[in-house]
Scaffold this active site. Structure first.
Site, short mmCIF file in Angstrom:
data_model
loop_
_atom_site.label_atom_id
_atom_site.label_comp_id
_atom_site.label_asym_id
_atom_site.label_seq_id
_atom_site.Cartn_x
_atom_site.Cartn_y
_atom_site.Cartn_z
N ASN A 111 0.82 -1.22 0.00
CA ASN A 111 0.00 0.00 0.00
C ASN A 111 0.85 1.27 0.00
OD1 ASN A 111 -1.96 -1.90 0.20
ND2 ASN A 111 -2.70 -1.30 2.22
N HIS A 157 -16.05 34.92 -32.92
CA HIS A 157 -17.18 34.16 -33.51
C HIS A 157 -16.81 33.56 -34.87
CE1 HIS A 157 -19.77 36.27 -30.53
NE2 HIS A 157 -18.93 37.26 -30.80
N SER A 278 -4.91 10.34 -49.15
CA SER A 278 -6.10 9.50 -49.11
C SER A 278 -5.96 8.41 -50.14
CB SER A 278 -7.33 10.36 -49.43
OG SER A 278 -8.36 9.56 -49.96
N LYS A 284 -5.84 14.83 -51.86
CA LYS A 284 -5.93 15.13 -50.43
C LYS A 284 -4.58 15.17 -49.73
CE LYS A 284 -9.28 15.22 -48.14
NZ LYS A 284 -10.26 14.19 -47.75
N GLU A 291 -5.44 16.38 -36.18
CA GLU A 291 -6.76 15.79 -35.85
C GLU A 291 -6.65 14.82 -34.67
OE1 GLU A 291 -9.15 14.69 -39.60
OE2 GLU A 291 -7.10 14.96 -40.29
N1 ARG Z 1 -1.28 -3.69 -7.22
C1 ARG Z 1 -1.78 -2.96 -6.09
C2 ARG Z 1 -2.15 -1.54 -6.51
O1 ARG Z 1 -1.77 -1.15 -7.56
C3 ARG Z 1 -0.75 -2.93 -5.03
C4 ARG Z 1 -1.27 -2.83 -3.65
C5 ARG Z 1 -2.04 -4.03 -3.27
N2 ARG Z 1 -2.29 -4.04 -1.90
C6 ARG Z 1 -3.09 -4.94 -1.33
N3 ARG Z 1 -3.20 -4.87 -0.10
N4 ARG Z 1 -3.72 -5.80 -2.05
O2 ARG Z 1 -2.83 -0.81 -5.81
#
Ligand code: ARG
Length: 458
Positions: A111, A157, A278, A284, A291
């Site tokens: 995390n 405009h 084209s 063209k 684009e």
């Molecule tokens: N692949 C996960 C993400 O991108 C990583 C973290 C996953 N954490 C967990 N507790 N499952 O967020």
């Protein structure tokens, strides 16, 4: 599926469809250099608090450096059915170093790890994007400088409004891009904060020196709340918002190039390297790159909305939803960077077409406002001056002539105060040079703006 990182409390593996559904490796593998670097800094921190011995630390660093070399050479060959890049790196390292590969994971969670990786990655990408903005600004300024004599129809405009310098028009885009650069710079500052040490969400128990880790990873600051740190994606929102605004600017320039390069208008020719033919219509020359830049704006804006929706109502703290942040972020980076780079290379290929531009200046009574201003200088209230001028334009239109083709006697029928100097006043050149306040289109003003920008972008 490779070995799970959380096996202990589970009796069965993940359902195969669920497993497939969970994989993020396809997109998060680009983070591998950052994840390796992070693991090295974290191992150093673990060594300094005594969780790893010096020799264990040295073995880990050697293993991580080797892995970096191997992944640089053949990333795909090393990856298996891993869930994400963090588990892939852990798996490979454990296969190579045994239990030591597992020891490295004390005091961190995926995390805090994933978001530290992403912040490092994004910082590098923002620097590249800012470089691309700079290149595009330089290209536009070069066009402005080379065409300082050129007079161009200024529109409101999409109707002829007032004559301007073509350079003034180009420099308008430079202003937009300069503001974009400021926004990307601000997004960089917001990104440059290190969450590592926040653990899963509550912090870490090992007494890790977070400042040391942050400095080692090139961060200027550390996050101050572990719960916010693992769930905060504001820096991505800021970046994607800056990107959406920047892409919107590019779409405006793209649109003008599409219109100007059409033979119906013919103000500019775009170089062969940025146009296509084209298969059916041999005449063209299509402005495909302009684009595409215009079209890709939708993706960039969509990615911002995508992320805003991802974050909406998300409870504290990390939620797996957050894995979905990366496709939107990565696509934004790639799209904005390549759009900017293509434009920076395409702008120098533009060749402006004097004849078509001059012809356009002859339509739409583009200097009519000058007559109104002239009457104001003679003491008329502007509304009245506007009324008289409107009548003069109607007269010119009915007789199929330019304003400068109206005879003095005829002019004086509209008002006896109109004198012979009106012809000079109605010339496009005089109209331009009269706009001599800061930010106006007079040559001196445009030149000094060009100079200011050149000094800033170097
Ligand atoms: N692949 C996960 C993400 O991108 C990583 C973290 C996953 N954490 C967990 N507790 N499952 O967020």
């Amino acid at each position: 599926m490779s070995a799970k990182l959380w096996g202990g409390r589970f009796q069965s593996g993940l359902d195969p469809d669920a497993a497939k559904f969970s994989v993020s490796l396809d997109f998060d593998k680009v983070l591998y250099p950052y994840d390796i670097r992070l693991n090295m800094a974290h191992s150093r921190a673990l060594q300094s608090v005594g969780v790893l011995s010096l020799s264990e630390y040295e073995t880990l660093v050697a293993g991580l450096l080797q892995l970096r070399t191997d992944m640089d050479a053949d990333l795909e060959g090393l990856l298996a059915q891993d869930e994400d890049i963090h588990s892939a790196i852990e798996r490979i390292l454990t296969a190579r170093l045994g239990d030591l590969g597992k020891k490295m994971h004390a005091g961190k969670s995926r995390n805090d790890q994933v978001i530290t990786d992403v912040r490092m990655f994004l910082k590098d990408q923002i620097l590249e994007i800012r470089e691309a903005i700079r290149a595009l600004i330089q290209a536009l300024v070069a066009v402005a400088e080379a065409h300082i004599e050129w007079i161009f129809p200024g529109l409101t405009h999409f109707q002829p409004g007032q004559p301007v310098l073509l350079s003034h028009h180009m420099m308008a885009y430079v202003e937009q891009l300069t503001r974009d650069d400021v926004r990307f710079q601000a997004a960089y500052v917001e990104t440059d904060v290190c969450p590592l040490g926040s653990g899963a969400m509550a912090g870490n128990t090992y007494g890790i020196d977070r400042h040391m880790v942050a400095t080692e990873l090139g961060f200027s600051q550390i996050t101050m709340n572990s719960m916010d740190a693992v769930s905060d994606r504001d820096f991505m929102l800021s970046f994607c918002s800056a990107s959406a605004i920047c892409a919107t600017h590019l779409s405006r320039l793209a649109e003008e190039l599409v219109l100007w390069s059409s033979p119906l208008i013919g103000f500019v020719k775009i170089g062969d390297a940025f146009t296509t033919g084209s298969s059916i219509m041999p005449q063209k020359k299509n402005p495909d790159i302009a684009e595409l830049v215009r079209g890709k704006t939708g993706r960039v804006t969509g990615n911002l909305v995508n992320l805003l929706q991802l974050m909406k109502a998300l409870p504290m703290t990390y939620n797996r939803d957050l894995q979905e942040d990366k496709p939107a972020l990565f696509d934004t980076i790639e799209t904005v960077k390549t759009s900017l780079r293509c434009f920076a290379k395409m702008i120098p290929t533009l060749t402006f077409q004097r004849e078509a531009i001059d012809r356009a200046l002859q339509t739409g009574y583009i200097t009519a406002t000058e007559l109104a201003d002239y009457l104001v200088r003679k003491g008329f209230p502007f509304r009245e001056a506007h009324e008289i001028t409107g009548k003069v334009v109607l007269h010119a239109e009915t007789h199929g002539v330019q304003l400068t083709e109206i005879g003095l006697a005829e002019f004086q029928e509209f008002h006896h105060d109109i004198a012979a100097d009106i012809y000079r006043i109605l010339s496009v050149r005089d109209a331009i040079e009269a706009k001599n306040g800061v930010g106006g289109t007079a040559t001196i003003q445009v030149q000094s703006q060009i100079k200011r920008v050149q000094e800033n972008v170097g």
